[in-house]
Design a protein around this motif. Structure first.
Motif, short mmCIF file in Angstrom:
data_model
loop_
_atom_site.label_atom_id
_atom_site.label_comp_id
_atom_site.label_asym_id
_atom_site.label_seq_id
_atom_site.Cartn_x
_atom_site.Cartn_y
_atom_site.Cartn_z
N LEU A 153 5.16 -4.98 13.35
CA LEU A 153 5.35 -3.53 13.41
C LEU A 153 6.71 -3.17 12.81
CD1 LEU A 153 3.94 -2.85 16.99
CD2 LEU A 153 2.82 -2.35 14.81
N PRO A 154 6.79 -2.04 12.11
CA PRO A 154 8.04 -1.67 11.45
C PRO A 154 9.12 -1.23 12.44
CG PRO A 154 6.41 0.06 11.17
CD PRO A 154 5.70 -1.09 11.81
N ASP A 155 10.36 -1.26 11.98
CA ASP A 155 11.48 -0.80 12.79
C ASP A 155 11.37 0.70 13.04
OD1 ASP A 155 12.56 -3.33 12.85
OD2 ASP A 155 13.88 -2.98 11.13
N ALA A 156 11.81 1.12 14.21
CA ALA A 156 11.85 2.55 14.56
C ALA A 156 12.79 2.73 15.74
CB ALA A 156 10.45 3.06 14.90
N ASP A 157 13.19 3.96 15.96
CA ASP A 157 14.03 4.28 17.12
C ASP A 157 13.19 4.47 18.38
OD1 ASP A 157 16.59 4.57 15.61
OD2 ASP A 157 15.45 6.18 14.64
N VAL A 158 12.00 5.02 18.20
CA VAL A 158 11.10 5.33 19.32
C VAL A 158 9.68 4.91 18.92
CG1 VAL A 158 10.24 7.14 20.86
CG2 VAL A 158 12.52 7.35 19.87
#
Length: 200
Positions: free
Chosen positions: A19-24
């Motif tokens: 899964l890609p990086d994200a803040d939320v």
């Protein structure tokens, strides 16, 4: 702010890899298939272990085992929104679940009516009528949500429910995201949606 949006995983969350990086990360409901507590616990264990700073989920119509449930022991960065909100880095999230018991009464209408006017990111299970909700000749979205959108100044509306309409739509300055992971016949996972919001 980067938001990774998932929905309608229907017990297939373990199939999601890299899964890609994200803040939320946000899951907008239907993590179960038949709605058992065992299914819900398997999802929650997986979701809580995801390597994201903030995690938000609501329940969908397949998640009825959590109706009126107060889940104890969730980590501080995991938030179940049930007609409630949370502010993260200045962005106000508000979630409305979709329980069948509410949908067959007037409770769901009251829940939609109570969405705060200062919401930045609305999370519902159902789409609004006419927005990423068309399948087999019918618009399945909620007219009540569509009407409520005119009272709000959203940055994004995250939902699922209609597996055949997975995707992102930019309209009237709002990012609409149908994050349904399982496709229409529940065989192939769609790519999760990644949304970038301006925090200003």
């Amino acid at each position: 702010m980067k938001i990774l949006h998932l929905s309608d995983t229907h017990n297939c969350h373990h199939r999601l890899r890299d899964l890609p990086d994200a803040d939320v990360v946000v899951h907008s409901g239907d993590f179960c298939m038949v709605g058992t507590e065992q299914e819900a616990m398997d999802f929650l264990n997986w979701f809580c272990d995801l390597p994201y700073k903030h995690k938000i989920f609501i329940c969908g119509n397949h998640d009825d085992c959590l109706y009126d449930a107060n889940i104890d022991g969730l980590p501080d960065n995991v938030h179940q929104l049930s007609n409630s909100g949370i502010e993260i880095d200045g962005v106000k999230f508000y979630g409305v679940p979709m329980f069948l018991e509410d949908c067959i009464t007037e409770r769901q209408s009251r829940n939609y009516a109570k969405i705060p006017g200062d919401t930045d990111v609305l999370i519902t299970h159902s789409p609004a009528y006419g927005i990423l909700d068309y399948d087999d000749g019918i618009n399945y979205g909620s007219e009540e949500i569509l009407k409520k959108l005119s009272d709000l100044h959203l940055k994004a509306h995250l939902f699922g429910h209609l597996h055949a309409r997975h995707g992102i739509l930019e309209q009237n300055g709002i990012t609409f995201s149908n994050g349904a992971i399982m496709n229409a016949d529940y065989t192939v996972p769609n790519t999760p949606n990644l949304i970038t919001l301006d925090n200003a």
